[in-house]
Scaffold this motif. Structure first.
Motif, PDB file in Angstrom:
ATOM      1  N   SER A 174       0.831  -1.200   0.000  1.00  0.00           N
ATOM      2  CA  SER A 174       0.000   0.000   0.000  1.00  0.00           C
ATOM      3  C   SER A 174       0.869   1.255   0.000  1.00  0.00           C
ATOM      4  O   SER A 174       1.918   1.296   0.633  1.00  0.00           O
ATOM      5  CB  SER A 174      -0.865  -0.027   1.263  1.00  0.00           C
ATOM      6  N   ASP A 175       0.386   2.311  -0.665  1.00  0.00           N
ATOM      7  CA  ASP A 175       1.121   3.576  -0.597  1.00  0.00           C
ATOM      8  C   ASP A 175       1.025   4.189   0.812  1.00  0.00           C
ATOM      9  O   ASP A 175       1.685   5.171   1.105  1.00  0.00           O
ATOM     10  CB  ASP A 175       0.667   4.559  -1.693  1.00  0.00           C
ATOM     11  N   GLN A 176       0.213   3.605   1.667  1.00  0.00           N
ATOM     12  CA  GLN A 176       0.104   4.072   3.058  1.00  0.00           C
ATOM     13  C   GLN A 176       0.860   3.151   4.027  1.00  0.00           C
ATOM     14  O   GLN A 176       0.642   3.204   5.230  1.00  0.00           O
ATOM     15  CB  GLN A 176      -1.378   4.137   3.486  1.00  0.00           C
ATOM     16  N   ARG A 177       1.758   2.323   3.486  1.00  0.00           N
ATOM     17  CA  ARG A 177       2.465   1.389   4.360  1.00  0.00           C
ATOM     18  C   ARG A 177       3.387   2.150   5.318  1.00  0.00           C
ATOM     19  O   ARG A 177       3.774   3.281   5.062  1.00  0.00           O
ATOM     20  CB  ARG A 177       3.302   0.420   3.536  1.00  0.00           C
ATOM     21  N   HIS A 178       3.772   1.469   6.383  1.00  0.00           N
ATOM     22  CA  HIS A 178       4.709   2.034   7.358  1.00  0.00           C
ATOM     23  C   HIS A 178       6.133   1.870   6.820  1.00  0.00           C
ATOM     24  O   HIS A 178       6.451   0.894   6.142  1.00  0.00           O
ATOM     25  CB  HIS A 178       4.552   1.298   8.688  1.00  0.00           C
ATOM     26  N   VAL A 179       6.982   2.817   7.179  1.00  0.00           N
ATOM     27  CA  VAL A 179       8.363   2.841   6.695  1.00  0.00           C
ATOM     28  C   VAL A 179       9.149   1.578   7.090  1.00  0.00           C
ATOM     29  O   VAL A 179      10.125   1.205   6.437  1.00  0.00           O
ATOM     30  CB  VAL A 179       9.047   4.132   7.231  1.00  0.00           C
ATOM     31  N   THR A 180       8.699   0.881   8.131  1.00  0.00           N
ATOM     32  CA  THR A 180       9.422  -0.319   8.564  1.00  0.00           C
ATOM     33  C   THR A 180       9.300  -1.467   7.556  1.00  0.00           C
ATOM     34  O   THR A 180      10.100  -2.394   7.586  1.00  0.00           O
ATOM     35  CB  THR A 180       8.919  -0.798   9.942  1.00  0.00           C
ATOM     36  N   LEU A 231      -1.065   3.883   9.918  1.00  0.00           N
ATOM     37  CA  LEU A 231      -0.598   4.764  10.980  1.00  0.00           C
ATOM     38  C   LEU A 231      -1.438   6.036  11.136  1.00  0.00           C
ATOM     39  O   LEU A 231      -1.656   6.503  12.244  1.00  0.00           O
ATOM     40  CB  LEU A 231       0.843   5.142  10.632  1.00  0.00           C
ATOM     41  N   ASN A 232      -1.890   6.608  10.041  1.00  0.00           N
ATOM     42  CA  ASN A 232      -2.528   7.922  10.124  1.00  0.00           C
ATOM     43  C   ASN A 232      -3.999   7.865  10.479  1.00  0.00           C
ATOM     44  O   ASN A 232      -4.456   8.582  11.364  1.00  0.00           O
ATOM     45  CB  ASN A 232      -2.342   8.685   8.804  1.00  0.00           C
ATOM     46  N   ILE A 233      -4.743   7.018   9.770  1.00  0.00           N
ATOM     47  CA  ILE A 233      -6.198   7.058   9.977  1.00  0.00           C
ATOM     48  C   ILE A 233      -6.773   5.701  10.379  1.00  0.00           C
ATOM     49  O   ILE A 233      -7.977   5.546  10.492  1.00  0.00           O
ATOM     50  CB  ILE A 233      -6.926   7.606   8.727  1.00  0.00           C
ATOM     51  N   LEU A 382      -9.645  16.211   9.533  1.00  0.00           N
ATOM     52  CA  LEU A 382      -9.260  15.595   8.251  1.00  0.00           C
ATOM     53  C   LEU A 382      -9.730  14.153   8.200  1.00  0.00           C
ATOM     54  O   LEU A 382     -10.104  13.651   7.154  1.00  0.00           O
ATOM     55  CB  LEU A 382      -7.744  15.631   8.053  1.00  0.00           C
ATOM     56  N   ALA A 383      -9.634  13.482   9.327  1.00  0.00           N
ATOM     57  CA  ALA A 383     -10.071  12.083   9.369  1.00  0.00           C
ATOM     58  C   ALA A 383     -10.646  11.788  10.747  1.00  0.00           C
ATOM     59  O   ALA A 383      -9.925  11.807  11.741  1.00  0.00           O
ATOM     60  CB  ALA A 383      -8.904  11.145   9.064  1.00  0.00           C
ATOM     61  N   ARG A 384     -11.940  11.529  10.775  1.00  0.00           N
ATOM     62  CA  ARG A 384     -12.587  11.102  12.024  1.00  0.00           C
ATOM     63  C   ARG A 384     -12.216   9.635  12.215  1.00  0.00           C
ATOM     64  O   ARG A 384     -12.184   8.876  11.260  1.00  0.00           O
ATOM     65  CB  ARG A 384     -14.098  11.303  11.893  1.00  0.00           C
ATOM     66  N   TRP A 428      -0.179  14.151   5.550  1.00  0.00           N
ATOM     67  CA  TRP A 428      -1.206  13.256   5.012  1.00  0.00           C
ATOM     68  C   TRP A 428      -1.771  13.901   3.760  1.00  0.00           C
ATOM     69  O   TRP A 428      -2.239  15.043   3.801  1.00  0.00           O
ATOM     70  CB  TRP A 428      -2.293  13.041   6.065  1.00  0.00           C
ATOM     71  N   ARG A 429      -1.711  13.167   2.651  1.00  0.00           N
ATOM     72  CA  ARG A 429      -2.139  13.707   1.356  1.00  0.00           C
ATOM     73  C   ARG A 429      -1.534  15.090   1.110  1.00  0.00           C
ATOM     74  O   ARG A 429      -2.225  16.048   0.777  1.00  0.00           O
ATOM     75  CB  ARG A 429      -3.670  13.755   1.269  1.00  0.00           C
ATOM     76  N   ASN A 430      -0.218  15.141   1.356  1.00  0.00           N
ATOM     77  CA  ASN A 430       0.578  16.354   1.103  1.00  0.00           C
ATOM     78  C   ASN A 430       0.297  17.531   2.018  1.00  0.00           C
ATOM     79  O   ASN A 430       0.800  18.625   1.757  1.00  0.00           O
ATOM     80  CB  ASN A 430       0.419  16.831  -0.348  1.00  0.00           C
ATOM     81  N   ARG A 431      -0.490  17.342   3.053  1.00  0.00           N
ATOM     82  CA  ARG A 431      -0.758  18.449   3.958  1.00  0.00           C
ATOM     83  C   ARG A 431      -0.400  18.051   5.381  1.00  0.00           C
ATOM     84  O   ARG A 431      -0.485  16.896   5.757  1.00  0.00           O
ATOM     85  CB  ARG A 431      -2.248  18.860   3.890  1.00  0.00           C
ATOM     86  N   ARG A 432       0.068  19.046   6.147  1.00  0.00           N
ATOM     87  CA  ARG A 432       0.421  18.785   7.542  1.00  0.00           C
ATOM     88  C   ARG A 432      -0.833  18.577   8.382  1.00  0.00           C
ATOM     89  O   ARG A 432      -1.877  19.197   8.119  1.00  0.00           O
ATOM     90  CB  ARG A 432       1.224  19.975   8.103  1.00  0.00           C
ATOM     91  N   ALA A 433      -0.712  17.714   9.364  1.00  0.00           N
ATOM     92  CA  ALA A 433      -1.865  17.435  10.230  1.00  0.00           C
ATOM     93  C   ALA A 433      -1.374  17.030  11.610  1.00  0.00           C
ATOM     94  O   ALA A 433      -0.217  16.636  11.784  1.00  0.00           O
ATOM     95  CB  ALA A 433      -2.711  16.316   9.626  1.00  0.00           C
ATOM     96  N   MET A 434      -2.256  17.146  12.584  1.00  0.00           N
ATOM     97  CA  MET A 434      -1.969  16.628  13.922  1.00  0.00           C
ATOM     98  C   MET A 434      -2.611  15.252  14.023  1.00  0.00           C
ATOM     99  O   MET A 434      -3.798  15.093  13.741  1.00  0.00           O
ATOM    100  CB  MET A 434      -2.553  17.550  14.997  1.00  0.00           C
ATOM    101  N   ARG A 435      -1.789  14.277  14.393  1.00  0.00           N
ATOM    102  CA  ARG A 435      -2.313  12.923  14.509  1.00  0.00           C
ATOM    103  C   ARG A 435      -2.677  12.658  15.968  1.00  0.00           C
ATOM    104  O   ARG A 435      -1.897  12.966  16.864  1.00  0.00           O
ATOM    105  CB  ARG A 435      -1.281  11.912  14.037  1.00  0.00           C
ATOM    106  N   VAL A 436      -3.844  12.106  16.181  1.00  0.00           N
ATOM    107  CA  VAL A 436      -4.289  11.749  17.530  1.00  0.00           C
ATOM    108  C   VAL A 436      -4.335  10.233  17.607  1.00  0.00           C
ATOM    109  O   VAL A 436      -5.085   9.592  16.873  1.00  0.00           O
ATOM    110  CB  VAL A 436      -5.682  12.333  17.828  1.00  0.00           C
ATOM    111  N   SER A 437      -3.501   9.682  18.465  1.00  0.00           N
ATOM    112  CA  SER A 437      -3.468   8.233  18.633  1.00  0.00           C
ATOM    113  C   SER A 437      -3.762   7.918  20.093  1.00  0.00           C
ATOM    114  O   SER A 437      -3.109   8.461  20.984  1.00  0.00           O
ATOM    115  CB  SER A 437      -2.072   7.706  18.270  1.00  0.00           C
TER     116      SER A 437
END
Ligand SMILES: *Cc1c(COP(=O)(O)O)cnc(C)c1O
Length: 478
Positions: A174-180, A231-233, A382-384, A428-437
């Motif tokens: 996936s293009d959303q895979r983790h760097v590991t 990781l993001n959503i 950006l993502a609920r 995320w999708r080329n824009r900065r965001a705050m991630r809540v985990s």
């Protein structure tokens, strides 16, 4: 007990008690930390007690409070008390958990913990497993088994002959895979250029059509790596569609389920991962959602023979039956701590229902934080969350996207500076965001309210116009 141990125990208790009141983020700067700990190699020693006292005193300001409930950055998790205490005992027993003969109880406790994990996550009960240092090494373990299994079918023994001259392995992911994933593929000698990216849809999932196209555009031994919560959503790929498609051409399917796999323990969230059990190998972490202290990852592999062949330290690839389980047959390390023991402790403390409650609670807290911060002036959701991860962005009317990128980074920095909560940023999708985990067992509704209040206080303050001109921070990925 010696004064050093007595002190450490007391300092640990103090640390835990203070998590609720201390600033969440570390407050010391890099030069301050270097000054505290630096200097030439000591010519002469100190008493153990003095060493521990000064360490505890000087380190505290440079440590994040991620063991507490107000830390929402990256995907870290906390430490259940049973797991933390078990971890102390693991260090105290100082066993080498490489072989049954080197530490009989460690081997048996890890064996049981592995069985329980498969049961909890509802994965094939006859799969093999390993407790690794983290999800990345679980990827290495799972993909090493894949490498062996796929090449063996192609008539090549990679353990004997290496990769030079072997058929090339494709890795679809996936293009959303983790760097590991990239690192695991590099470590295994497959190489980054073997990665072929599948473009995700607007929900962050790999569509069947994209996989179909990729599968028919090439041939040869193929691995497909899918996300059981990115990781993001927290997006989960449509496993029920994708895995049979991959299997129809003989591909090996590996799952990155670093935290998301634990949603299998929840009746509410389990359906997000339907079909994930069809895969060939799974990588996850106990130090994230299960809340054991760092570090512990878990690899689970359907083809025991391939797993053992890829990892064993004995001459024979064939697993002896009805003997004890030697960890060195399944793990990438040789000497190692028994990091499965805290997993055993956590599972005993929580039970199945406790893990389910933990997962449900974290998802609820994440939704509350995203909604609470998202409705503030200048905030945009950006993502609920569909699980325990969500994204918000900050901006000002009339500002350019780049200015709002900088504004977002600056807002996160200021929220963290309050000491009331701690978040990380992402692109995320080329824009900065705050991630809540939210993956910490300690997070409560009160922590959620404090995090929202911290964001409120920052957003209601007017920012200096120069904010938009500051260079943005580096992306975080963890
Ligand atoms: C954290 C994470 C990893 C890496 O796990 P480590 O335990 O840090 O090696 C991989 N994938 C995802 C989705 C993650 O969240």
């Amino acid at each position: 007990m010696s004064a050093a141990l007595e002190f450490a125990c007391q300092a640990a208790g103090e640390w835990i008690r203070q998590l609720d009141i201390r600033p969440v983020g570390a407050t010391a700067t890099l030069p301050e930390l270097r000054r505290s700990f630096g200097g030439p190699l000591p010519a002469h020693g100190l008493s153990a007690e003095e060493v521990v006292r000064t360490l505890a005193r000087d380190a505290a300001v440079g440590m994040h409070g991620n063991a507490g409930g107000r830390f929402f950055a990256w995907v870290f998790g906390g430490g259940l008390e049973s797991a933390l205490a078990a971890d102390w005992l693991v260090a105290t027993w100082d066993q080498n958990a490489a072989l049954y003969s080197a530490s009989p109880a460690s081997a048996v406790i890890e064996e049981i913990a592995g069985e329980w994990i498969k049961e909890l996550l509802d994965l094939p009960r006859d799969a093999s497993f390993a407790f690794t240092s983290g999800c990345q090494m679980a990827h290495v373990t799972g993909l090493a088994a894949a490498r062996f299994g796929l090449l063996e079918r192609a008539g090549w023994n990679v353990e004997d002959d290496g990769l030079f001259g072997a058929p090339a392995i494709r890795v679809l992911t996936s293009d959303q895979r983790h760097v590991t994933i990239d690192r695991a593929v590099r470590f295994l000698g497959i190489g980054r250029n073997a990665l072929e990216m599948l473009q995700t849809d607007e929900d962050g999932r790999v569509p069947a059509a994209a996989l179909d196209r990729a599968l028919s555009s090439g041939s040869g031994p193929t691995v497909l790596v899918l996300n059981a919560a990115d990781l993001n959503i927290g997006a989960c790929d449509p496993f029920k569609e994708l895995i049979p498609l991959a299997h129809s051409v003989g591909a090996w399917v590996h799952i990155d389920g670093a935290f998301g796999l634990f949603a299998r323990a929840s009746g509410t969230y389990r359906d997000r991962l339907d079909g994930v059990e069809l895969a060939d190998s799974w990588a996850t972490d106990a130090h994230k959602w299960l809340n054991v202290p760092f570090d512990c990852g878990i690899a689970i592999i359907r083809d025991r023979t391939a797993h053992r062949a890829a990892m064993t330290s004995s001459a024979s690839y064939v697993a002896p039956t009805s003997t004890a389980r030697d960890q060195s047959d399944w793990n990438p390390e040789y000497s190692r701590r028994a990091r499965g023991i805290p997993v055993y402790a956590a599972l005993r403390e929580l039970g199945r229902s406790g893990v389910e409650a933990l997962v449900d609670r974290c998802c609820m807290h994440c939704a509350d934080i995203i909604d609470g911060i998202g409705e503030l002036p200048g905030a945009q959701i950006l993502a609920r969350p569909t699980l325990n991860q969500g994204l918000v962005r900050f901006g000002r009317p009339g500002a350019s996207p780049e200015e709002n990128d900088a504004f977002t980074d600056e807002t996160i920095r200021r929220i963290n500076e309050t000491g009331e909560a701690f978040f990380s940023s992402t692109t995320w999708r080329n824009r900065r965001a705050m991630r809540v985990s939210v993956v910490n067992a300690r997070t409560t509704e009160s922590d959620v309210r404090r995090a929202i209040a911290a964001a409120t206080s920052v957003l209601l303050r007017n920012f200096d116009e120069s904010v938009a001109n500051r260079p943005s921070n580096r992306d975080s990925n963890g």
